[in-house]
Design a protein around this motif. Sequence first.
Motif, PDB file in Angstrom:
ATOM      1  N   ASP A  79       0.832  -1.201   0.000  1.00  7.28           N
ATOM      2  CA  ASP A  79       0.000   0.000   0.000  1.00  7.28           C
ATOM      3  C   ASP A  79       0.870   1.257   0.000  1.00  7.28           C
ATOM      4  O   ASP A  79       0.706   2.135   0.828  1.00  7.28           O
ATOM      5  CB  ASP A  79      -0.955  -0.002   1.195  1.00  7.28           C
ATOM      6  CG  ASP A  79      -1.981   1.120   1.089  1.00  7.28           C
ATOM      7  OD1 ASP A  79      -2.277   1.547  -0.041  1.00  7.28           O
ATOM      8  OD2 ASP A  79      -2.462   1.572   2.138  1.00  7.28           O
ATOM      9  N   ALA A  80       1.783   1.332  -0.955  1.00  3.37           N
ATOM     10  CA  ALA A  80       2.701   2.469  -1.027  1.00  3.37           C
ATOM     11  C   ALA A  80       1.960   3.767  -1.319  1.00  3.37           C
ATOM     12  O   ALA A  80       2.372   4.831  -0.861  1.00  3.37           O
ATOM     13  CB  ALA A  80       3.767   2.224  -2.083  1.00  3.37           C
ATOM     14  N   ALA A  81       0.845   3.710  -2.037  1.00  5.46           N
ATOM     15  CA  ALA A  81       0.107   4.916  -2.400  1.00  5.46           C
ATOM     16  C   ALA A  81      -0.490   5.606  -1.173  1.00  5.46           C
ATOM     17  O   ALA A  81      -0.553   6.829  -1.123  1.00  5.46           O
ATOM     18  CB  ALA A  81      -0.998   4.579  -3.392  1.00  5.46           C
ATOM     19  N   GLY A  82      -0.922   4.841  -0.167  1.00  4.75           N
ATOM     20  CA  GLY A  82      -1.529   5.422   1.011  1.00  4.75           C
ATOM     21  C   GLY A  82      -0.578   5.643   2.167  1.00  4.75           C
ATOM     22  O   GLY A  82      -0.993   6.068   3.241  1.00  4.75           O
ATOM     23  N   ARG A  83       0.690   5.361   1.951  1.00  6.31           N
ATOM     24  CA  ARG A  83       1.654   5.451   3.039  1.00  6.31           C
ATOM     25  C   ARG A  83       1.860   6.889   3.519  1.00  6.31           C
ATOM     26  O   ARG A  83       2.021   7.131   4.709  1.00  6.31           O
ATOM     27  CB  ARG A  83       2.987   4.842   2.619  1.00  6.31           C
ATOM     28  CG  ARG A  83       3.997   4.822   3.776  1.00  6.31           C
ATOM     29  CD  ARG A  83       5.247   4.061   3.465  1.00  6.31           C
ATOM     30  NE  ARG A  83       4.929   2.636   3.474  1.00  6.31           N
ATOM     31  CZ  ARG A  83       5.196   1.810   2.465  1.00  6.31           C
ATOM     32  NH1 ARG A  83       5.774   2.256   1.384  1.00  6.31           N
ATOM     33  NH2 ARG A  83       4.876   0.541   2.541  1.00  6.31           N
ATOM     34  N   GLY A  84       1.826   7.865   2.633  1.00  6.02           N
ATOM     35  CA  GLY A  84       2.103   9.256   2.996  1.00  6.02           C
ATOM     36  C   GLY A  84       1.144   9.805   4.042  1.00  6.02           C
ATOM     37  O   GLY A  84       1.568  10.355   5.054  1.00  6.02           O
ATOM     38  N   TRP A  85      -0.156   9.692   3.810  1.00  6.59           N
ATOM     39  CA  TRP A  85      -1.109  10.231   4.778  1.00  6.59           C
ATOM     40  C   TRP A  85      -1.049   9.459   6.087  1.00  6.59           C
ATOM     41  O   TRP A  85      -1.232  10.038   7.161  1.00  6.59           O
ATOM     42  CB  TRP A  85      -2.532  10.279   4.218  1.00  6.59           C
ATOM     43  CG  TRP A  85      -3.253   8.967   4.116  1.00  6.59           C
ATOM     44  CD1 TRP A  85      -3.369   8.180   3.005  1.00  6.59           C
ATOM     45  CD2 TRP A  85      -3.983   8.297   5.154  1.00  6.59           C
ATOM     46  NE1 TRP A  85      -4.109   7.061   3.296  1.00  6.59           N
ATOM     47  CE2 TRP A  85      -4.508   7.106   4.602  1.00  6.59           C
ATOM     48  CE3 TRP A  85      -4.235   8.575   6.487  1.00  6.59           C
ATOM     49  CZ2 TRP A  85      -5.260   6.202   5.344  1.00  6.59           C
ATOM     50  CZ3 TRP A  85      -4.998   7.667   7.223  1.00  6.59           C
ATOM     51  CH2 TRP A  85      -5.499   6.502   6.654  1.00  6.59           C
ATOM     52  N   ARG A  86      -0.784   8.148   6.001  1.00  5.17           N
ATOM     53  CA  ARG A  86      -0.682   7.344   7.224  1.00  5.17           C
ATOM     54  C   ARG A  86       0.524   7.775   8.069  1.00  5.17           C
ATOM     55  O   ARG A  86       0.420   7.909   9.285  1.00  5.17           O
ATOM     56  CB  ARG A  86      -0.601   5.865   6.877  1.00  5.17           C
ATOM     57  CG  ARG A  86      -1.917   5.302   6.392  1.00  5.17           C
ATOM     58  CD  ARG A  86      -1.825   3.809   6.090  1.00  5.17           C
ATOM     59  NE  ARG A  86      -3.121   3.273   5.784  1.00  5.17           N
ATOM     60  CZ  ARG A  86      -3.607   3.130   4.555  1.00  5.17           C
ATOM     61  NH1 ARG A  86      -2.880   3.488   3.507  1.00  5.17           N
ATOM     62  NH2 ARG A  86      -4.819   2.641   4.369  1.00  5.17           N
ATOM     63  N   LEU A  87       1.668   7.979   7.425  1.00  4.75           N
ATOM     64  CA  LEU A  87       2.858   8.420   8.164  1.00  4.75           C
ATOM     65  C   LEU A  87       2.646   9.814   8.753  1.00  4.75           C
ATOM     66  O   LEU A  87       3.074  10.092   9.882  1.00  4.75           O
ATOM     67  CB  LEU A  87       4.095   8.388   7.262  1.00  4.75           C
ATOM     68  CG  LEU A  87       4.568   6.989   6.852  1.00  4.75           C
ATOM     69  CD1 LEU A  87       5.717   7.082   5.847  1.00  4.75           C
ATOM     70  CD2 LEU A  87       4.972   6.164   8.065  1.00  4.75           C
ATOM     71  N   ALA A  88       1.965  10.701   8.018  1.00  3.18           N
ATOM     72  CA  ALA A  88       1.668  12.031   8.540  1.00  3.18           C
ATOM     73  C   ALA A  88       0.749  11.939   9.762  1.00  3.18           C
ATOM     74  O   ALA A  88       0.945  12.643  10.756  1.00  3.18           O
ATOM     75  CB  ALA A  88       1.026  12.893   7.452  1.00  3.18           C
ATOM     76  N   PHE A  89      -0.243  11.057   9.698  1.00  2.00           N
ATOM     77  CA  PHE A  89      -1.158  10.869  10.826  1.00  2.00           C
ATOM     78  C   PHE A  89      -0.404  10.349  12.045  1.00  2.00           C
ATOM     79  O   PHE A  89      -0.580  10.858  13.158  1.00  2.00           O
ATOM     80  CB  PHE A  89      -2.270   9.891  10.426  1.00  2.00           C
ATOM     81  CG  PHE A  89      -3.345   9.742  11.457  1.00  2.00           C
ATOM     82  CD1 PHE A  89      -4.484  10.529  11.390  1.00  2.00           C
ATOM     83  CD2 PHE A  89      -3.231   8.828  12.487  1.00  2.00           C
ATOM     84  CE1 PHE A  89      -5.486  10.405  12.349  1.00  2.00           C
ATOM     85  CE2 PHE A  89      -4.216   8.693  13.445  1.00  2.00           C
ATOM     86  CZ  PHE A  89      -5.354   9.491  13.370  1.00  2.00           C
ATOM     87  N   ILE A  90       0.459   9.346  11.836  1.00  2.00           N
ATOM     88  CA  ILE A  90       1.242   8.765  12.930  1.00  2.00           C
ATOM     89  C   ILE A  90       2.165   9.817  13.543  1.00  2.00           C
ATOM     90  O   ILE A  90       2.288   9.917  14.764  1.00  2.00           O
ATOM     91  CB  ILE A  90       2.040   7.532  12.439  1.00  2.00           C
ATOM     92  CG1 ILE A  90       1.079   6.416  12.034  1.00  2.00           C
ATOM     93  CG2 ILE A  90       3.023   7.055  13.495  1.00  2.00           C
ATOM     94  CD1 ILE A  90       1.717   5.324  11.193  1.00  2.00           C
ATOM     95  N   ALA A  91       2.811  10.618  12.704  1.00  2.00           N
ATOM     96  CA  ALA A  91       3.702  11.677  13.202  1.00  2.00           C
ATOM     97  C   ALA A  91       2.915  12.717  13.999  1.00  2.00           C
ATOM     98  O   ALA A  91       3.434  13.298  14.960  1.00  2.00           O
ATOM     99  CB  ALA A  91       4.433  12.339  12.046  1.00  2.00           C
ATOM    100  N   GLY A  92       1.667  12.945  13.634  1.00  2.00           N
ATOM    101  CA  GLY A  92       0.845  13.927  14.326  1.00  2.00           C
ATOM    102  C   GLY A  92       0.457  13.535  15.730  1.00  2.00           C
ATOM    103  O   GLY A  92       0.160  14.405  16.555  1.00  2.00           O
ATOM    104  N   LEU A  93       0.463  12.250  16.040  1.00  2.00           N
ATOM    105  CA  LEU A  93       0.070  11.812  17.380  1.00  2.00           C
ATOM    106  C   LEU A  93       1.015  12.353  18.456  1.00  2.00           C
ATOM    107  O   LEU A  93       0.572  13.061  19.364  1.00  2.00           O
ATOM    108  CB  LEU A  93      -0.047  10.288  17.434  1.00  2.00           C
ATOM    109  CG  LEU A  93      -1.156   9.693  16.545  1.00  2.00           C
ATOM    110  CD1 LEU A  93      -1.057   8.169  16.529  1.00  2.00           C
ATOM    111  CD2 LEU A  93      -2.521  10.146  16.993  1.00  2.00           C
TER     112      LEU A  93
END
Length: 141
Positions: free
Chosen positions: A45-59
């Motif tokens: 799921d490389a296409a959705g990795r960016g928003w997921r990493l941004a969400f994780i970093a936001g925590l």
Amino acid sequence: MTSFAPVPGLAGGALIGLAAVLLMLTIGRITGVCGIVLNAMVASDAAGRGWRLAFIAGLPLGAFLVTAAGFKDWSDVSFAGSLPVMAISGLIVGFGATFGSGCTSGHAVCGLARFSARSVVATVTFMTTAAATVFVVRHLV
């Protein structure tokens, strides 16, 4: 002793709800943190990795901003468990979230808001297990 602080709790809950609504409205995804973390690590799921990493970093970034703004002093916070116990506990929670097809953010926040029967069962299971665990650890062990 735990102090009763309804205003910060209400504000935090409102922000969690707002984040869940914004994620659903902007990209149509459920705010299930365990699923977000798991899918950020999956190579397919490389296409959705960016928003997921941004969400994780936001925590942790959110906690940092609250601290930097002077809203919270963390100096009195301590953890009774050792690092190995916390790591094992985290793995058990991760296993449970995977086995239960979701975590508290996915089921309790988003699933209950969608009136999902499966999420009601999962949330009742989470809360009952948490209460039983606290009772055993605090009163029997």
